[in-house]
Design a protein around this motif. Structure first.
Motif, PDB file in Angstrom:
ATOM      1  N   UNK A  76       0.829  -1.219   0.000  1.00  0.00           N
ATOM      2  CA  UNK A  76       0.000   0.000   0.000  1.00  0.00           C
ATOM      3  C   UNK A  76       0.858   1.262   0.000  1.00  0.00           C
ATOM      4  N   UNK A  77       0.416   2.258  -0.740  1.00  0.00           N
ATOM      5  CA  UNK A  77       1.161   3.501  -0.896  1.00  0.00           C
ATOM      6  C   UNK A  77       0.419   4.672  -0.256  1.00  0.00           C
ATOM      7  N   UNK A  78       1.208   5.635   0.233  1.00  0.00           N
ATOM      8  CA  UNK A  78       0.637   6.831   0.849  1.00  0.00           C
ATOM      9  C   UNK A  78       0.107   7.783  -0.206  1.00  0.00           C
ATOM     10  N   UNK A  79       0.897   7.998  -1.248  1.00  0.00           N
ATOM     11  CA  UNK A  79       0.532   8.971  -2.276  1.00  0.00           C
ATOM     12  C   UNK A  79       0.482   8.273  -3.633  1.00  0.00           C
ATOM     13  N   UNK A  80      -0.573   8.535  -4.396  1.00  0.00           N
ATOM     14  CA  UNK A  80      -0.755   7.962  -5.726  1.00  0.00           C
ATOM     15  C   UNK A  80      -0.979   9.102  -6.713  1.00  0.00           C
ATOM     16  N   UNK A  81      -0.300   9.035  -7.842  1.00  0.00           N
ATOM     17  CA  UNK A  81      -0.441  10.063  -8.868  1.00  0.00           C
ATOM     18  C   UNK A  81      -0.362   9.412 -10.239  1.00  0.00           C
ATOM     19  N   UNK A  82      -0.953  10.077 -11.240  1.00  0.00           N
ATOM     20  CA  UNK A  82      -1.019   9.521 -12.590  1.00  0.00           C
ATOM     21  C   UNK A  82      -0.252  10.412 -13.562  1.00  0.00           C
ATOM     22  N   UNK A  83       0.464   9.773 -14.488  1.00  0.00           N
ATOM     23  CA  UNK A  83       1.272  10.475 -15.473  1.00  0.00           C
ATOM     24  C   UNK A  83       0.893   9.992 -16.869  1.00  0.00           C
ATOM     25  N   UNK A  84       0.574  10.934 -17.752  1.00  0.00           N
ATOM     26  CA  UNK A  84       0.331  10.596 -19.153  1.00  0.00           C
ATOM     27  C   UNK A  84       1.656  10.219 -19.802  1.00  0.00           C
ATOM     28  N   UNK A  85       1.669   9.146 -20.580  1.00  0.00           N
ATOM     29  CA  UNK A  85       2.873   8.691 -21.261  1.00  0.00           C
ATOM     30  C   UNK A  85       2.540   8.320 -22.693  1.00  0.00           C
ATOM     31  N   UNK A  86       3.569   8.208 -23.514  1.00  0.00           N
ATOM     32  CA  UNK A  86       3.393   7.734 -24.882  1.00  0.00           C
ATOM     33  C   UNK A  86       3.360   6.210 -24.883  1.00  0.00           C
ATOM     34  N   UNK A  87       2.955   5.632 -25.997  1.00  0.00           N
ATOM     35  CA  UNK A  87       2.795   4.181 -26.072  1.00  0.00           C
ATOM     36  C   UNK A  87       4.113   3.434 -25.883  1.00  0.00           C
ATOM     37  N   UNK A  88       5.242   4.068 -26.254  1.00  0.00           N
ATOM     38  CA  UNK A  88       6.534   3.393 -26.131  1.00  0.00           C
ATOM     39  C   UNK A  88       7.163   3.577 -24.749  1.00  0.00           C
TER      40      UNK A  88
END
Length: 238
Positions: A76-88
């Motif tokens: 389990x993690x304290x902080x969760x964040x999302x990052x947009x990335x390219x397909x590669x």
């Protein structure tokens, strides 16, 4: 487009470069930064990586959080964040990233939550001059003054600068130079100040307005690769 990292702000210090110049830096700690989930175009309509950092007790997690982390087979993690990335630049779930993801000399954008200063008046919040000290003004020296007109339009316009909550907002500091990277300690030293208080969580990603260095690892700087590369070097020195 590569993923970013989740780091914890430790505070500020200074570093002296090769020419003896004093460089003020902010130290960012990266520890246990893992891929928790992968968003795909087929399922979610876009490509992104969900990262988590910081150890969290299982008893402190909600039931949905437990199921989410159990599905990814990560702690389990304290902080969760999302990052947009390219397909590669898509990584596998469970992959752990390292500070070698960034190289010294490159520029990064750091996002975090500013210091909360509570409810403040217009002089502190918006740098208003306030009313006169004398000449008939009493009690109301720090008031904003008039905020509208008369019968027409008969209201106060939206976005009028007035007293209210100050700070505690999401802000991004762009184009901070990475001065040094310490893989053995999991630290990144970036030049200048970073948003947030000591111990707060920030996201670090490649600068949008600067070119990515050619020696930056792609698709990402993984911890397994960093440890395997440092092991032969240590053996050679021994």
């Amino acid at each position: 487009m590569r993923t970013g990292l989740i780091a914890q702000k430790l505070g500020m210090t200074r570093i002296f470069d090769a020419n003896g110049k004093h460089v003020p830096v902010t130290l960012l700690k990266v520890e246990g930064c893992q891929v928790v989930a992968v968003q795909t175009k087929e399922k979610n309509g876009y490509t992104a990586l969900q990262l988590g950092a910081g150890a969290k007790k299982v008893k402190s997690c909600t039931k949905p959080e437990r199921g989410h982390f159990a599905k990814a087979k990560v702690e389990p993690k304290v902080h969760v964040s999302e990052f947009r990335v390219s397909d590669d630049s898509v990584l596998e779930v469970g992959a752990e990233l390292c500070v070698t993801h960034f190289v010294p000399g490159q520029f990064v954008d750091v996002s975090g939550v500013t210091l909360g200063k509570g409810f403040q008046g217009v002089m502190k919040r918006w740098n208003f001059a306030g009313l006169r000290a004398t000449h008939g003004v009493s009690v109301s020296h720090r008031t904003p003054g008039s905020t509208g007109q008369r019968q027409s339009p008969g209201r106060v316009f939206k976005n009028k600068k007035m007293a209210g909550q100050m700070g505690n907002k999401n802000r991004t500091v762009p184009n901070l130079r990475v001065v040094a990277v310490y893989p053995e300690k999991g630290l990144i030293a970036v030049e200048g100040a970073v948003t947030g208080h000591k111990g707060s969580w920030v996201t670090v990603r490649d600068a949008i307005k600067k070119k990515l260095p050619k020696d930056a690892p792609k698709p990402a700087g993984l911890k397994s690769k960093a440890t395997s590369e440092s092991a032969p070097a240590e053996a050679a020195q021994a």
